[in-house]
Design an enzyme around this catalytic site. Structure first.
Site, PDB file in Angstrom:
ATOM      1  NE  ARG A  59       9.730  10.652   3.573  1.00  0.00           N
ATOM      2  CZ  ARG A  59       9.078  11.035   2.493  1.00  0.00           C
ATOM      3  NH1 ARG A  59       8.895  10.179   1.513  1.00  0.00           N
ATOM      4  NH2 ARG A  59       8.607  12.246   2.396  1.00  0.00           N
TER       5      ARG A  59
ATOM      6  CG  HIS B 232       5.201   6.856   1.408  1.00  0.00           C
ATOM      7  ND1 HIS B 232       4.003   7.455   1.103  1.00  0.00           N
ATOM      8  CD2 HIS B 232       6.153   7.782   1.152  1.00  0.00           C
ATOM      9  CE1 HIS B 232       4.232   8.686   0.673  1.00  0.00           C
ATOM     10  NE2 HIS B 232       5.524   8.903   0.684  1.00  0.00           N
TER      11      HIS B 232
ATOM     12  N   GLY C 211       0.093  11.232 -14.438  1.00  0.00           N
ATOM     13  CA  GLY C 211       0.595  11.890 -13.232  1.00  0.00           C
ATOM     14  C   GLY C 211       1.662  12.893 -13.604  1.00  0.00           C
TER      15      GLY C 211
ATOM     16  CB  SER D 155       8.662  11.024  -4.824  1.00  0.00           C
ATOM     17  OG  SER D 155       7.524  11.744  -4.472  1.00  0.00           O
ATOM     18  CG  LEU D 156       6.104  15.956  -5.517  1.00  0.00           C
ATOM     19  CD1 LEU D 156       5.723  17.232  -4.775  1.00  0.00           C
ATOM     20  CD2 LEU D 156       4.974  15.525  -6.428  1.00  0.00           C
TER      21      LEU D 156
END
Lengths: 284, 781
Positions: free
Chosen positions: B473, B544, B185, B583-584
């Protein structure tokens, strides 16, 4: 609804495969093609039979892992939609649905509906990148990029690498896939340095593994990312420039249609109908 | 900068919050402020460099700048006395561990240098309910504190100083080292490609058929970076502060600061790799806002940012493959970690096509295998996302940190059918232009268009006026759950809330909305058959992102020397809640800009040593155990398929370890999970055999690890007797229902040791200090 599934079963690459017929009941309209296989597999496992192997992952249309032929159409009856987002509502009660793996010489079947698509990665490995070492990048704003070009690059970069274009092609050609990458990188200033080496090398690999493009255009409706045939024109144009320049012993220059257009006093897309900005693809 | 109203966070007058230009802070703050102003005005040259200049300007001139409260300013991060922390090679680390434990009964009193008035005294909280405490003591034991061996000094220069102290490997010697990278990833591809470019022998492994498929591909909204391209007061320090605050003060300051610093380079790098970031008409890169912040620092490529970053990473990986420098193994699943003489020396993999189980050994192992949110079965994650790699490492000795910290994304689509296989995610960026509401009356069956304005409750705008629909969130998810619990859910199953674009379409026009969110809105239409341009979207919270993961030090190395962890698989940046578009960022920073440096530091002293041979007893026994486990799963011969168990496990977790938890529910949940695990091992049916492509076997193996993880998640949630971020314990809330942290006892990360056979897991605490961003109650009102 009740559906009859004709599913390709094949134990491994070396064993010949065959279709098997299954009945699936109680399917509702929102079920996706992959969830249809989930339902079938739950049924098979409950009976102690081996479930149908199929590739899938994100199930939201972006990873490109899934890919099945549904009634002979890549991903299913809907255009520009990957199998995970195709819904069963396209079928009626009692329909017979045929599910097969991608059919292409470059994609050997590994088991049931799972194929080996590593040939696509070999095309990328032979040039589908910009060589920049980590930590060597200049400040991002040092190269402004025209918004139209950036949007066009994004249109081409949207390819999810599923291989539907190859499966749809009667020749098993990968021009749409390779063209999308060539066009993506050629649209950006960062991609200019290696532009012609890139296309030569990628085409060489592509031609060694895939069939040839004869402009059937079957790939376009099959493409979940709505990549257009213009990328194949782009691929051919850059490849021609690369080859012709090399024969003449020249370093290929950038064919900047926009600059030519400006000289002629036209809007740039008038010189290059393939690149018209108004053609907004469906899924991007 | 001045628009943010958080009086409780302003440091006391005269002390000056670090980098907080709004406070009367010393010359350093002014320097940072100046740098931001310059950074916004000029665009072509390196903004990062200007920040460096700013740091040097102000360094050390304000002795009180990190003073958080009434205690004397701590010089350093909390460290054990006498430990040499200038480097964090394995030897140093063990020295730290032993020093902190051998010399300090109780450890906390000695090792912490009175950072803040709170949190310094006790390692064991006093529980109000002795029955719960007693029950907990049966379930787990408490071990020694753990420290991350981070360097000391000023946060602003810490990473640069640290790089100077890291050992280097001569370019000619790099090919003599072999590094295994598991996962391709964003983090894994970045680390593998960079290490390969540097000249190391790299072997990259993925369970996918191509490196591009990893789940980073599905991140939609964007990536944060403190470029300060807009004149809105953004800076490295503000991203740092937003992330620490967004994580509800349960992440490490040093690591988060590095994350913010490196964010600037990530954008440069990704642009150079050909990521078509959205542009303004003038050719500059566009940005947008995300939840939990009031600046516009999120870079994006339509709704496909993750895809574009992931593809760029995968292309760099394939570039190295094409050059013959890197070996890529596709369709290979890691089944175990090989640990020899206390070091990670390799992995055991199963070829997912042929079923062959083989070892691979190397000088170091990097795990970048993503998060474990899929344990809930119906999550926003890809179906093959799993915890096996990190869980097997945990079973081999790596500490697993904060497993209960799991983020529920507020904008996933509600379930519509029994067979729905996952929760589709809608980017949080939609909340920029969408308004969230429910009918005021429970059980209102009218179509949304028929509900007049005054009968709608725009509850986020009402409850959190300053952040409104862009509340973070965890807060948005919980607010939605409150509405759902009150019976105000909408849709056929009453399990969603509305996200309405009516006002945005009226204001901006349909075309602008199509440009901004076209593919997301289309995805919604595909999934539901409804048109979000004419009637509001329905959304619901869904599991998530895993903030928890393998414990790592400042070098991203776990407590097992030689085992590095990056991206979502690790734990150190996001605390109790991750901010959108971070997160990216954390995956990119770890992969491209941290691991390549820190792995070299670990390798350097091993020059001349060969990887462990395959006939080493540690290797042969790991292979035998992995094969034995596969045979065991195949041999149970029960009646129920693994997916049935997984669904049941997901339901148990949703019920007991979900958006809201309670001691009672968690204890019940932990017991139920254990029963389910026992049932699984006696009654699972795995059809087919091991020497073939067998997806049932893959699922069963992953589920076996999920069952163990789930137990630890419940235990960790039960153990952490406070509410923080996404971990909301119903016993710990303020009068108006907000999370109530217990900073006195829980300003720490929990790092778990795996249970020995027939024993219980051991919790070790890593104390956290908040010097630069003083502990404060999060408020988005």
């Amino acid at each position: 609804m009740r559906l009859t599934l004709e599913v390709w079963r094949q134990a491994d690459a070396a064993t010949p495969g065959r279709f098997e017929r299954y009945e699936v009941d109680g399917v509702t309209a929102e079920v996706s093609m992959l969830e249809l296989l989930d339902i079938l597999n739950a049924q098979l496992v409950a009976e102690g039979r081996e479930p149908v192997a199929f590739d899938h992952d994100c199930r939201e249309g972006i990873c490109g892992t899934c890919g099945i032929m549904v009634n002979g159409q890549p991903h299913g009856p809907e255009d520009h939609t990957p199998a995970c987002l195709q819904r069963v509502r396209a079928f009626s009660d009692g329909d017979v649905v045929t599910l097969e793996p991608w059919r292409a010489g470059a994609f050997p079947v590994l088991r049931d509906l799972v194929v080996d698509r590593s040939a696509l990665d070999r095309i990328i490995a032979s040039g589908g990148y910009i060589s920049t070492a980590t930590n060597a990048a200049p400040e991002a704003l040092s190269l402004p990029v025209n918004k139209h070009q950036s949007e066009a690059a994004m249109d081409h970069a949207a390819c999810i690498g599923c291989g539907a274009c190859v499966a749809a092609c009667p020749n098993g050609a990968a021009q749409l896939f390779a063209g999308a990458k060539v066009a993506h990188l050629a649209e950006l200033p960062q991609g200019q340095v290696e532009r012609y080496e890139r296309v030569r090398s990628m085409v060489a690999t592509m031609e060694s593994e895939f069939g040839s493009c004869t402009n059937y255009g079957e790939c376009v409706p099959a493409c979940p990312a709505a990549i257009g045939l213009d990328v194949i024109a782009h691929l051919n144009r850059d490849f021609r420039t690369a080859v012709v320049s090399e024969r003449r012993g020249e370093v290929p220059e950038r064919t900047d249609v926009r600059w030519l257009a400006r000289l002629r006093g036209e809007a740039w897309w008038q010189s290059d109908p393939d690149d018209r900005p108004g053609d907004t693809p469906k899924r991007s | 900068m001045a628009t943010e109203s958080r009086p409780e966070e302003q440091p006391p007058a005269g002390r000056g919050g670090r980098g907080d230009a709004g406070a009367p802070g010393g010359r350093r703050a002014a320097a940072v402020r100046r740098a931001v102003a310059i950074g916004v005005a000029a665009t072509a040259a390196g903004v990062a460099r200007r920040y460096l200049t700013a740091r040097q300007d102000g360094q050390g001139q304000d002795p009180t700048h990190r003073d958080a409260g009434s205690a004397p300013a701590p010089e350093t991060r909390p460290v054990a006395p006498g430990a040499d922390l200038s480097r964090s090679a394995p030897a140093d680390r063990s020295a730290v561990d032993t020093a902190s434990t051998a010399t300090s009964p109780p450890p906390a009193a000695v090792t912490r240098e009175a950072p803040a008035p709170a949190a310094a005294t006790a390692t064991r909280p006093s529980r109000t309910n002795p029955a719960v405490a007693e029950d907990l003591d049966r379930r787990r034991s408490i071990g020694e504190e753990i420290h991350d061996a981070a360097p000391t000094g000023d946060l602003d220069t810490m990473w640069d100083d640290h790089l100077l102290n890291l050992k280097l490997v001569n370019p000619a010697n790099r090919r003599r080292f072999k590094v295994i990278v598991v996962g391709t990833g964003l983090a894994g591809a970045g680390a593998a490609a960079t290490l390969s470019e540097l000249g190391y022998q790299v072997e990259a492994f993925t369970l996918h058929d191509a490196p591009r498929r990893a789940h980073s591909v599905a991140a939609q909204g964007g990536i944060n970076a403190a470029k300060g391209y807009k004149a809105d007061g953004d800076s490295i320090d503000r991203l740092f502060r937003d992330t620490v605050k967004g994580g509800d003060f349960r992440a490490r300051e040093a690591d988060v600061h590095r994350l913010s610093e490196m964010s600037v380079r990530v954008i440069d790098h990704m642009t150079a790799l050909g990521v078509p970031f959205a542009r303004e008409y003038g050719g500059q890169i566009a940005t947008r806002s995300f939840g939990g912040v009031q600046v516009s620092r999120t870079f994006y490529a339509r709704g496909q940012t993750g895809q574009q970053l992931q593809i760029a990473g995968a292309q760099q990986l394939l570039k190295e493959v094409g050059a013959g420098r890197l070996t890529l193994h596709t369709r290979q699943e890691m089944l175990d970690l090989i640990v020899a003489d206390g070091r990670a020396v390799g992995i055991v993999t199963r070829d997912m096509v042929t079923g062959d189980i083989v070892p691979h050994t190397a000088h170091a192992v990097v795990l970048a295998t993503g998060g474990y949110g899929n344990v809930y079965f119906k999550s926003t994650l890809a179906k093959s996302s799993n915890v096996t790699a990190t869980w097997r490492a945990h079973k081999r000795g790596a500490l697993f940190a904060n497993p209960c910290m799991i983020q529920f994304h507020p904008t996933s689509l509600p379930l519509t059918s029994e067979w729905q296989s996952k929760l589709t995610l809608m980017s949080e960026s939609l909340r920029n232009d969408g308004r969230v509401w429910v009918p005021k009356e429970p059980g209102d069956d009218r179509a949304p268009e028929d509900i007049p304005e005054e009968e709608r409750d725009y509850y986020l705008e009402r409850m959190y006026p300053s952040f409104g629909n862009l509340a973070p969130r965890d807060i948005s998810s919980r607010a939605a759950k409150i509405q759902l619990d009150a019976g105000k859910g909408v849709g056929p199953l009453r399990n969603g809330v509305y996200l309405d674009f009516r006002d945005a379409i009226a204001r901006l026009g349909r075309k602008t909305m199509e440009e901004r969110y076209g593919n997301l809105l289309e995805l919604y239409t595909d999934a539901t058959g409804e048109d979000p341009y004419t009637s509001p979207m329905r959304i619901a919270p869904g599991p998530h992102f895993a903030m928890g993961g393998l414990w790592t030090d400042y070098n991203q190395m776990s407590n097992v020397p030689g085992l590095f962890v990056g991206g979502e698989a690790s734990f150190n940046y996001h605390g109790a809640n991750r901010l959108g578009a971070n997160s990216l960022l954390s995956a990119s920073v770890d992969g491209w800009f941290v691991l390549p440096w820190t792995v070299a530091d670990y390798l350097a002293p091993q020059l001349g040593q060969e990887p462990v041979p395959h006939d080493h007893p540690a290797v042969t026994s790991a292979v035998a155990e992995a094969s034995g486990r596969v045979d065991q799963l195949l041999g149970i011969g029960g009646t129920t398929g693994p997916d049935v168990y997984h669904k049941e496990l997901g339901q148990l977790l949703t019920d007991h370890v979900g958006v809201e938890r309670s001691a009672e529910g968690l204890a019940k949940g932990a017991d139920a999970i254990k029963d389910l695990k026992d049932d699984f091992w006696t009654n699972v049916r795995v059809v087919g055999h091991g020497q073939q492509l067998n997806q049932e076997l893959e699922r069963a193996g992953r589920l076996a690890d999920y069952l163990e993880l789930a137990e630890l998640m419940a235990l960790d949630a039960l153990d952490r007797d406070e509410s923080a971020g996404a971990h909301f314990r119903s016993e710990h809330q303020t009068e108006d229902g907000e999370a109530l942290r217990d900073d006195e006892h829980w300003t720490s990360s929990s790092a778990w040791e795996a249970a020995p056979p027939d024993g219980t897991p051991t919790r070790r605490s890593e104390p956290l200090t908040f010097d630069a961003v003083p502990l404060a109650t999060r408020s988005y009102k």
